[in-house]
Design a protein around this motif. Structure first.
Motif, PDB file in Angstrom:
ATOM      1  N   THR A  28     -30.843  15.823 -19.636  1.00 39.10           N
ATOM      2  CA  THR A  28     -31.067  15.966 -19.389  1.00 39.10           C
ATOM      3  C   THR A  28     -32.514  17.409 -19.133  1.00 39.10           C
ATOM      4  O   THR A  28     -33.174  17.323 -19.348  1.00 39.10           O
ATOM      5  N   LEU A  29     -32.140  17.058 -17.473  1.00 42.41           N
ATOM      6  CA  LEU A  29     -32.871  18.303 -16.276  1.00 42.41           C
ATOM      7  C   LEU A  29     -32.462  19.494 -16.896  1.00 42.41           C
ATOM      8  O   LEU A  29     -33.325  20.316 -15.798  1.00 42.41           O
ATOM      9  N   MET A  30     -30.592  19.639 -17.162  1.00 42.86           N
ATOM     10  CA  MET A  30     -30.417  20.846 -17.368  1.00 42.86           C
ATOM     11  C   MET A  30     -31.317  22.283 -18.330  1.00 42.86           C
ATOM     12  O   MET A  30     -31.447  23.039 -18.114  1.00 42.86           O
ATOM     13  N   MET A  31     -31.742  20.897 -19.310  1.00 46.49           N
ATOM     14  CA  MET A  31     -32.205  21.892 -20.649  1.00 46.49           C
ATOM     15  C   MET A  31     -34.209  22.427 -19.796  1.00 46.49           C
ATOM     16  O   MET A  31     -34.045  23.071 -20.410  1.00 46.49           O
ATOM     17  N   GLY A  32     -34.760  22.243 -18.199  1.00 48.49           N
ATOM     18  CA  GLY A  32     -35.817  22.827 -18.076  1.00 48.49           C
ATOM     19  C   GLY A  32     -36.102  22.681 -16.893  1.00 48.49           C
ATOM     20  O   GLY A  32     -36.902  23.003 -16.723  1.00 48.49           O
ATOM     21  N   HIS A  33     -35.587  22.028 -16.380  1.00 54.50           N
ATOM     22  CA  HIS A  33     -35.971  21.685 -14.892  1.00 54.50           C
ATOM     23  C   HIS A  33     -36.190  22.633 -13.843  1.00 54.50           C
ATOM     24  O   HIS A  33     -35.045  23.391 -13.906  1.00 54.50           O
ATOM     25  N   GLY A  34     -37.346  22.902 -13.173  1.00 50.49           N
ATOM     26  CA  GLY A  34     -37.721  24.804 -12.076  1.00 50.49           C
ATOM     27  C   GLY A  34     -37.724  25.327 -13.528  1.00 50.49           C
ATOM     28  O   GLY A  34     -37.748  26.830 -12.505  1.00 50.49           O
ATOM     29  N   PHE A  35     -38.130  25.378 -14.165  1.00 52.40           N
ATOM     30  CA  PHE A  35     -38.441  26.441 -14.720  1.00 52.40           C
ATOM     31  C   PHE A  35     -40.034  26.136 -15.573  1.00 52.40           C
ATOM     32  O   PHE A  35     -40.088  25.141 -16.535  1.00 52.40           O
ATOM     33  N   ASP A  36     -40.981  26.894 -15.535  1.00 55.22           N
ATOM     34  CA  ASP A  36     -42.351  27.034 -16.463  1.00 55.22           C
ATOM     35  C   ASP A  36     -42.017  28.219 -17.168  1.00 55.22           C
ATOM     36  O   ASP A  36     -42.134  29.455 -16.506  1.00 55.22           O
ATOM     37  N   PRO A  37     -42.225  28.219 -18.731  1.00 51.78           N
ATOM     38  CA  PRO A  37     -42.448  29.509 -19.807  1.00 51.78           C
ATOM     39  C   PRO A  37     -43.463  30.396 -19.219  1.00 51.78           C
ATOM     40  O   PRO A  37     -43.763  30.925 -19.467  1.00 51.78           O
ATOM     41  N   ALA A  38     -44.345  29.690 -18.749  1.00 52.77           N
ATOM     42  CA  ALA A  38     -45.502  29.999 -18.799  1.00 52.77           C
ATOM     43  C   ALA A  38     -45.302  31.194 -17.536  1.00 52.77           C
ATOM     44  O   ALA A  38     -46.124  32.212 -17.858  1.00 52.77           O
TER      45      ALA A  38
END
Length: 442
Positions: free
Chosen positions: A32-42
């Motif tokens: 699950t975390l591979m889809m967005g962990h460590g990155f903020d689209p903002a």
């Protein structure tokens, strides 16, 4: 005096939105975390996926910010460096990748490198000094053995090894012998071993290390976890301090990039980071971005490849032209076992959650039979490497381990009849048909 970690060049990022690691007390899974962990689209104009940051240097907000950064780098100000300065040290893509790599093994920190061998070389150079004695398991990947024996050997470094399946007493004897020769800076393992698939008892190695050295002089235990990690083995839970990867393999998994990684404690990772910052062995932004893409499907790919390997190996084991199959999944089965096989089965039960998809096929015969088999393959590709979406096969004695002296190859079980196979995600019945027709050509 500044703490050593202040000098590492570690660069905490500014994030408007904190990472979500749990929901309702439930810790989120790595897949699950591979889809967005460590990155903020903002931070990237709302982009769903991280852009590729192709820049060699980063702009300071003002001169005072530049001074503050270098005060942290040099240790003149406690707390370490802030922000990004130069892509030899790190960049957004690499930092997101390292955040996600650490998730798989629940590690404190991680580093990415330009190749698996650059990761191993940076690791060794970070800890080894002239006159040291490196203790390692055997066999190792041939390039790793060359690096330790020949390259570091030019600087007075020597080595002693124990076989991958060694008992705790055998490991202790080698460690004691090494201590008598000089300082032991590192214990380096590879499990399963390349190309024999033999397992190392990491827990036994950790017990020997802890009993043999004073607490303040214990060498770190590093392990090449490429064959089973991160899905099927987590050596950091069993006594290893550093887990090393060729990210080219399963993590990348599409045979289209070359990269390496190391996970472990912040203290040890920072020691390695200092050297990586100096010699520039970091992965590049584009490769880091490709790895972020690949990590999203890592569990799916490895699971399918593992299921395929089980079916293929059960077919190969019963074939009249096959002497034996070195597949870890067979260790789980009952029936009579030799003392060595029983010990390997015990290690497998304690250390592994799956058998992997790379195995050793021993044909009846020698080089002629191995070459005939390899040349007759129609789906599987005759190529080195492993862990890709496609099935690969090679002859280690004549290819990846050709530089290993004949007597050492014989001692390690790397014979002319050994074919190393890495199963991909193709249809398993198609692969069985391919291996069947290739064996008929032997």
């Amino acid at each position: 005096m500044a703490d050593e970690s202040d000098l590492t060049g570690a660069t905490p990022r500014r994030r408007p939105k904190p990472d979500v690691l749990e929901i309702g007390g439930r810790r989120l899974k790595p897949a699950t975390l591979m889809m967005g962990h460590g990155f903020d689209p903002a931070l990237s104009e709302g982009s769903l996926k991280p852009p590729i940051f192709l820049t060699s240097t980063f702009v300071f907000e003002n001169a005072a910010a530049g001074k503050r950064h270098f005060e942290g780098v040099t240790g003149k100000r406690p707390g370490g460096a802030e922000g990004l300065v130069y892509s030899r040290f790190n960049g957004p893509n690499q930092e997101i990748l390292e955040d996600r790599l650490s998730i798989w093994e629940d590690a404190e920190d991680a580093l990415s490198f330009s190749s698996g061998m650059s990761a191993i070389a940076t690791l060794l150079l970070a800890f080894v000094q002239p006159g040291d004695v490196v203790v390692h398991s055997g066999p190792l990947y041939a390039a790793t053995e060359t690096l330790i024996a020949r390259i570091l050997g030019r600087f007075g470094v020597t080595w002693l090894d124990f076989p991958a399946g060694a008992t705790e007493a055998e490991i202790a004897a080698v460690v004691e012998q090494a201590r008598a020769k000089g300082r032991v800076p590192l214990i380096y393992l590879e499990s399963p071993a390349n190309p024999t698939n033999a397992l190392v008892d990491v827990q036994a190695v950790a017990r020997v290390r802890d009993a043999s050295f004073p607490a303040d002089q214990r060498p770190p235990i590093a392990i090449d976890n490429t064959f089973l990690g991160p899905l099927w083995q987590n050596p950091l839970k069993h006594g290893a301090d550093l887990s090393v990867y060729s990210l080219t393999k399963y993590a990348g998994g599409h045979s289209d990039l070359v990269a390496g990684g190391i996970t472990g404690s912040k203290e040890l990772i920072n020691t390695i980071r200092m050297l990586r910052n100096t010699i520039g062995t970091i992965t590049d932004p584009n490769t880091a971005w490709m790895l972020l893409r690949s990590l999203e499907t890592l569990e799916l790919r490895m699971t399918r490849a593992g299921e395929n390997a089980d079916k293929v190996c059960r077919f190969l084991r019963d074939h009249p032209k096959v002497e034996s199959v070195g597949y870890l999944g067979f260790l789980e089965e009952g029936g009579p076992k030799s003392e060595y096989e029983a010990r390997q089965a015990d290690i497998y039960r304690r250390h592994c959650t799956g058998a992997g998809s790379t195995f050793s096929l021993y044909l009846k015969g020698g080089e002629r039979e191995s070459f005939a088999f390899l040349d007759a393959l129609k789906i599987a590709h005759l190529a080195v490497s492993l862990g890709g979406t496609e099935t690969l096969a090679s002859a280690p004695a004549a290819m990846t381990h050709l530089s290993v002296p004949p007597e050492r190859k014989a001692a390690l079980g790397i014979g002319d009849n050994l074919v190393r196979i890495s199963i991909g995600v193709e249809d398993p019945d198609d692969l069985i048909a391919d291996f069947d027709q290739a064996l008929q050509a032997v």
